[in-house]
Design an enzyme around this catalytic site. Structure first.
Site, PDB file in Angstrom:
ATOM      1  N   SER A  77       0.814  -1.221   0.000  1.00  0.00           N
ATOM      2  CA  SER A  77       0.000   0.000   0.000  1.00  0.00           C
ATOM      3  C   SER A  77       0.845   1.267   0.000  1.00  0.00           C
ATOM      4  CB  SER A  77      -0.924   0.013   1.221  1.00  0.00           C
ATOM      5  OG  SER A  77      -0.176   0.131   2.420  1.00  0.00           O
ATOM      6  N   LYS A 156       1.249   4.162   7.076  1.00  0.00           N
ATOM      7  CA  LYS A 156       0.568   5.039   6.121  1.00  0.00           C
ATOM      8  C   LYS A 156       1.186   6.435   6.222  1.00  0.00           C
ATOM      9  CE  LYS A 156      -2.604   1.942   5.015  1.00  0.00           C
ATOM     10  NZ  LYS A 156      -2.610   1.274   3.693  1.00  0.00           N
TER      11      LYS A 156
END
Length: 302
Positions: A77, A156
């Site tokens: 991701s 993230k």
């Protein structure tokens, strides 16, 4: 005369008592005993090796608990900033655990955090052996960043912090924060996809963060976790630390950037001080000439 001789002999005897006659004799058993006790036989390398290893492991655990820790990137991701692609050797990153003791997380920073309870999808799956001993070795390796951890931590990038309103997208397919488009040079688009998923405006409450993956179309983040909205927010208290460096593999040794997407660069800004300097120079020179002319006309010497 006899007394003088006696006193002289007495002094001589005292001097002799301080000399070699009173020093330890080579054959004296008490001397050899003291020397034997004074010299300790050094430990062999193989005896010292376990001690050195134990101290090194203890120091490493202390450092990783309080200062910094190595984490394994479990998913793709965050491509291409961080590698975690299936079948490849995932990046090992060094996470600074001390930085947020003195400040708050900021937009643009890549952070590792514990997956919130509201998040219903995990990017992580621990591959543990059914053999108890092998599984224990894997847990030990995970503590030093050599194996995948048996815990659900996520990495993230922070896009918006408390008090800000975030939404997507404008006519140029950009995320907006407080109505202004973000500058995100780190975004990676999968081949054939360059349009990111839209989401309605949401104001980030106190103590929360809005996070997105750099691999924008292959990341389940604040947009989709828990159905999105407030369920997708990350509590600041869940943040473990800031990603600083990629430490493994050696081919990818580098720092991890924290470009603030909310910063607006203006190419004219560096020239503003220079322009102001020129603008101020003319009246200053003119005023100086006038003052000198006035002084001269009044006959005052300088």
């Amino acid at each position: 005369m006899v007394d003088v001789a006696r006193s002289g002999n007495s002094r001589d005897n005292e001097d002799e008592g301080d000399g070699p006659a009173d020093q330890d004799k080579p054959g004296d058993p008490t001397t050899s005993g003291r020397k034997a006790r004074g010299k300790k036989k050094p430990r062999s390398f193989w005896k010292e090796l376990p001690i050195l290893i134990g101290v090194a492991l203890l120091l490493t655990l202390i450092i990783q608990t309080f200062l910094a820790r190595v984490f394994v990137i479990p998913s793709e991701s965050m491509e291409q900033t961080l590698h975690g692609c299936p079948g490849c050797y995932g990046d090992r990153v060094l996470v600074d655990k001390l930085v947020y003791r003195f400040g708050e997380p900021e937009p643009g920073e890549v952070v590792v955090f514990e997956r919130p309870d509201t998040w219903n999808q995990s990017e992580f799956s621990a591959n543990r052996s059914s053999n108890g001993f092998v599984s224990w070795l894997q847990d030990v390796g995970a503590a030093f960043g050599l194996a995948s951890p048996n815990e659900d931590d996520v990495v993230k990038r922070i896009v918006a912090v408390s008090g800000q309103t975030v939404e997507c997208c404008d006519e140029k397919n950009r995320v907006l924060v407080n109505g202004k488009p973000l500058d995100e040079p780190y975004i990676y688009w999968l081949p054939g996809t360059n349009t990111q998923e839209s989401f309605p405006p949401i104001k980030v409450p106190d103590g929360k963060l809005w996070v997105l993956g750099d691999n924008r179309n292959n990341s389940c983040d604040s947009r989709c976790q828990g159905g999105g909205g407030e369920n997708g927010l990350v509590p600041v208290d869940n943040v473990i630390g800031k990603v600083r460096y990629i430490v493994l593999p050696p081919s990818r040794w580098r720092g991890v950037g924290d470009h603030n997407p909310q910063s607006v660069t203006n190419a004219a800004m560096p020239f503003v001080p220079l322009g102001l300097g020129f603008a101020a120079a003319f009246p200053t020179v003119w005023l100086g000439k006038r003052v000198r002319g006035t002084i001269r006309s009044s006959g005052v010497r300088t």
